[in-house]
Write a protein that holds these residues in place. Structure first.
Motif, short mmCIF file in Angstrom:
data_model
loop_
_atom_site.label_atom_id
_atom_site.label_comp_id
_atom_site.label_asym_id
_atom_site.label_seq_id
_atom_site.Cartn_x
_atom_site.Cartn_y
_atom_site.Cartn_z
N TYR A 279 0.90 -1.16 0.00
CA TYR A 279 0.00 0.00 0.00
C TYR A 279 0.93 1.21 0.00
N LYS A 280 0.90 1.98 -1.09
CA LYS A 280 1.85 3.06 -1.26
C LYS A 280 1.15 4.42 -1.12
N TYR A 281 1.64 5.22 -0.22
CA TYR A 281 1.11 6.57 -0.02
C TYR A 281 2.23 7.56 -0.26
N ASP A 282 2.07 8.30 -1.35
CA ASP A 282 3.06 9.30 -1.76
C ASP A 282 2.52 10.65 -1.31
N ILE A 283 3.00 11.11 -0.16
CA ILE A 283 2.40 12.26 0.49
C ILE A 283 3.43 13.36 0.73
N SER B 258 -1.20 13.64 -2.41
CA SER B 258 -0.40 13.15 -3.53
C SER B 258 0.72 14.14 -3.81
N ALA B 259 1.95 13.72 -3.57
CA ALA B 259 3.08 14.60 -3.79
C ALA B 259 3.55 14.55 -5.24
N GLU B 260 3.50 13.34 -5.87
CA GLU B 260 4.01 13.26 -7.23
C GLU B 260 3.41 12.14 -8.08
#
Length: 496
Positions: free
Chosen positions: A371-375, A451-453
């Motif tokens: 589970y990937k959270y790009d924050i 979402s950072a990127e």
């Protein structure tokens, strides 16, 4: 949450049509035979050949598209989109399909518009460094193209061997070089876009300055194909550094990361190009799965986290002296910020250190389902966010080998981008419910970004209010309605 998403999906698709035999027959007239893949007549592609287009690379999102179209020119894209507009057929633009939020795969049976056959460099000016290329060009191929001219792409990603520049722009990808070269909002000079009715918007300027009214290209950077299909990109490539160095530093405590960043920025100043954070769990997994061993067991003993620093400058002796002085100053104090550091001594070691950082993603994929959270959150809170998430999962009884195996974090300190990874034995509703909206609530408390990127895609449409106000979301919906009143462009993505 799952039932809400299903309801949203039904609402989005209620006025749209599935592809029919007659549509496939039309596409076969305007495209070459190898450019039309479909299970419908008059084409008879085996369904399993469409699986790679219907499924994201993590295997988390899966669509049911019957038809994949692979145009070779902007004009062919225009004709496809025009037909779909008239017939109310939804379209999913697809680049390298390396995304992490389900933005480039269908939710149902949309037409998949693959840009992979549009892979030509249109022009390159070695004086200005301006590159004009088809949207389907692979990032690594563009990197290789400009290298003989002593230029580099302003973007560097772990997926550079398969991601495409159009997809990079559509998701406003950040990557490893943002600290030095900024975001694509600054690097992209112009775009060619096929609008939802098939009209070609040509803003493919090769000028750095253009102050003539609204900067329309900015609307498509990060829009994830919801406003149109990017078919061409004009991008500014910086001169290649004449000398690059990197060093990996082992820190006794995370509390030293921000003070270290301030020290590194002050001492390395103009040659600093990357400052990457890797927590101990991420480092150990990378080493375990063969992504490199930058430090000895003795060096990593007592280290809570690691930092990879890269420099890019014009003279090797000057840069190496700066790095040597930095290491000396970091170690020769009463309370050192670092335990130890290893400076790359040759190109092979330089690549090896970066392989360790970039290999975390592959190591995670070998360990389980992620589970990937790009924050985006303040850099000083990186460890707190990881630890809070881990303890939350523990309190839910999910932190064990048959559920969640690891909670880890790594990312870009310079721009506050934390990659929060929860590695599980498999994707389950229980883990999903424990993570969301919990993670997004943490982000909201820090006034960060969900979402950072990586974009919003299908994964985070419901999470947008944690980062955007009602006014902002309402304006985004009005822009979407203006450009795409029939709702055919990547439906169900970004906006609910």
């Amino acid at each position: 949450m799952l039932s809400r998403r299903l309801f949203t999906s039904r609402r989005v698709f209620s006025t749209l049509n599935s592809v029919r035999d007659s549509d496939v027959a039309h596409f076969a007239k305007i495209l070459s035979p190898s450019s039309v893949l479909s299970t419908l007549p008059p084409v008879s592609t085996p369904r399993d050949e469409l699986d790679i287009y219907n499924t994201d690379w993590m295997g988390k999102y899966r669509g049911k598209s019957t038809t994949v179209l692979k145009p070779k020119s902007t004009q062919e894209v225009s004709e496809i989109v025009s037909w779909c507009h008239d017939k109310h057929i939804p379209i999913v633009p697809q680049g390298g399909n390396t995304g992490l939020v389900g933005g480039s795969v269908p939710l149902k049976d949309e037409v998949i518009l693959s840009l992979s056959n549009m892979s030509n460099v249109r022009s390159f000016d070695p004086v200005s460094g301006i590159l004009v290329a088809d949207a389907g060009c692979i990032l690594q191929s563009l990197t290789d193209y400009v290298a003989p001219y002593d230029h580099i792409m302003p973007l560097d990603l772990g997926a550079k061997g398969s991601c495409q520049i159009g997809g990079n722009v559509s998701t406003n990808a950040g990557g490893l070089r943002l600290l030095r070269y900024g975001s694509l909002h600054g690097s992209v000079l112009g775009l060619e876009v096929v609008l939802p009715d098939g009209t070609i918007l040509d803003q493919l300027t090769s000028l750095r300055k253009d102050n003539t009214g609204y900067d329309l290209k900015q609307l498509f950077i990060g829009a994830e194909g919801t406003l149109g299909v990017i078919t061409g990109v004009s991008i500014l490539t910086p001169p290649a550094p004449q000398a690059s160095n990197n060093v990996i530093l082992a820190l006794p405590t995370f509390d030293n990361v921000v003070p270290l960043f301030k020290t590194v920025k002050r001492q390395l100043s103009e040659i600093l190009s990357a400052f990457e954070f890797i927590d101990r769990t991420a480092y150990d997994l990378a080493v375990k799965h063969g992504q490199g061993r930058a430090l000895s067991d003795e060096d990593v003993e007592g280290a809570q986290c690691f930092v990879l620093v890269e420099t890019s400058g014009g003279r090797r002796e000057h840069d190496e002296e700066k790095l040597a002085n930095l290491l000396e100053s970091l170690l020769e104090v009463d309370k050192p910020l670092i335990n130890t550091g290893v400076l790359a001594q040759n190109p092979a070691q330089f690549s090896s250190l970066w392989a360790l950082r970039e290999g975390v993603t592959e190591a995670v994929s070998k360990e389980g389902k992620a589970y990937k959270y790009d924050i985006s959150v303040p850099a000083a809170t990186f460890k707190q966010v990881v630890d809070t998430t881990r303890e939350h999962l523990r309190s839910k009884g999910l932190l064990h080998e048959d559920a969640v195996k690891h909670v880890l974090g790594y990312g870009h300190v310079g721009d506050g981008n934390l990659h929060l990874n929860i590695v599980a034995k498999g994707y389950t509703p229980e883990i999903q419910a424990a993570l969301e909206p919990f993670v997004y609530e943490i982000v909201a408390r820090h006034r960060g970004s969900v979402s950072a990127e990586h974009g919003i895609g299908a994964m985070k449409t419901h999470a947008l209010p944690y980062s955007k106000t009602d006014v902002s979301i309402a304006l985004m919906k009005r822009i979407k309605e203006l450009f795409d009143p029939r709702g055919i462009m990547n439906p169900g993505k970004v906006l609910e």
